[in-house]
Enzyme design. Sequence first.
Site, short mmCIF file in Angstrom:
data_model
loop_
_atom_site.label_atom_id
_atom_site.label_comp_id
_atom_site.label_asym_id
_atom_site.label_seq_id
_atom_site.Cartn_x
_atom_site.Cartn_y
_atom_site.Cartn_z
N ASN A 29 -24.65 -46.70 59.82
CA ASN A 29 -24.07 -46.87 58.47
C ASN A 29 -24.05 -48.34 58.06
OD1 ASN A 29 -23.01 -44.19 57.33
ND2 ASN A 29 -22.42 -44.09 59.49
N LEU A 111 -5.63 -48.05 64.20
CA LEU A 111 -4.96 -49.30 63.83
C LEU A 111 -3.48 -49.05 63.53
CD1 LEU A 111 -7.81 -50.55 61.51
CD2 LEU A 111 -7.20 -51.53 63.73
N ASN A 125 -12.28 -45.82 55.11
CA ASN A 125 -12.83 -45.27 56.35
C ASN A 125 -13.77 -44.11 56.04
OD1 ASN A 125 -12.99 -44.78 59.25
ND2 ASN A 125 -11.72 -42.98 58.89
N HIS A 127 -15.23 -40.67 57.36
CA HIS A 127 -14.81 -39.64 58.32
C HIS A 127 -15.73 -38.43 58.23
CE1 HIS A 127 -12.11 -37.39 60.91
NE2 HIS A 127 -12.27 -36.38 60.08
N ASP A 163 -6.48 -40.56 59.19
CA ASP A 163 -7.37 -39.80 58.31
C ASP A 163 -6.64 -39.09 57.16
OD1 ASP A 163 -9.46 -40.49 60.03
OD2 ASP A 163 -9.21 -38.70 61.25
C1 GRF Z 1 -20.40 -41.62 62.09
O1 GRF Z 1 -21.11 -40.45 62.23
C2 GRF Z 1 -18.97 -41.38 61.69
O2 GRF Z 1 -18.78 -40.18 61.05
C3 GRF Z 1 -18.25 -41.37 62.97
O3 GRF Z 1 -18.90 -42.33 63.73
C4 GRF Z 1 -20.26 -42.36 63.37
C5 GRF Z 1 -20.70 -43.75 63.21
O4 GRF Z 1 -22.08 -43.85 63.17
N1 GRF Z 1 -16.84 -41.63 62.80
P1 GRF Z 1 -22.77 -45.25 63.09
O5 GRF Z 1 -22.14 -46.16 64.13
O6 GRF Z 1 -22.61 -45.77 61.71
O7 GRF Z 1 -24.22 -44.98 63.43
#
Ligand code: GRF
Length: 232
Positions: A29, A111, A125, A127, A163
């Site tokens: 991401n 956190l 965040n 999720h 969350d």
């Molecule tokens: C994501 O799939 C997110 O939903 C989860 O951790 C993963 C992170 O993926 N909480 P990346 O590190 O961005 O590849």
Amino acid sequence: MSSTSLKSRASSISEPLRVAVLVSGSGSNLQVLIDAMQAGELPIEIVGVISNREDAYAITRATDADIPVVVLSHVASGKRMGIKTFETHASAQLQDWQPDLIVLAGFMRVLSSNFIHHAIAPMINLHPSLLPAYKGLDTHQRVIQAGERHHGCSIHVVTAELDAGAVLTRALLEVNLKDTADSLQVRVQKLEHQLLPWTILLLAKGVLTLNTDSSDDANYLPALPLTLHIDQ
Ligand code: GRF
């Protein structure tokens, strides 16, 4: 920009949104954000990345893009760094970077409410579930076990309760009969890679506004969550 000023973003739209990203893992991401920033598709500047794991591939991605990285390893020297120590160092670093927005992208430490309430900028965040359903871990497995027809991912405001902050945006998919937890993880991650930059674009453009002034609540312009429908 202070922690409340994303709500007045519309007045300073010509400047890129200063974004700090917290990671624990692969950082796919983060990579999407780096690519969109470098392509000029997202009006942001990633001012720094904090990883709580020294083996996170996200560190390589940030370094390759010349983005400052700080590793606050939760297992430094084989000894777990307490959350207080982590937060003290992370706060100092964030003060230094002066972000407008803090993005938790695959960040796997919980956190404290003190850190969240005193953060220099609003925190969002990513999720892997359609919040408010399936908070916490192992969301894909639990969705399969429950026989859900729909699944997806959400971006929410970070609050002291895990969350549980206001949900800003979601992207959803239909669960197929042949889906497993692994296949759902792959499919949901593809959604994440569209939802995260889209949400940050809405914040950067002032379409979505956050008000972190009052306790755990947030105020927004549109009716939320906004939902992204993506054909897969
Ligand atoms: C994501 O799939 C997110 O939903 C989860 O951790 C993963 C992170 O993926 N909480 P990346 O590190 O961005 O590849």
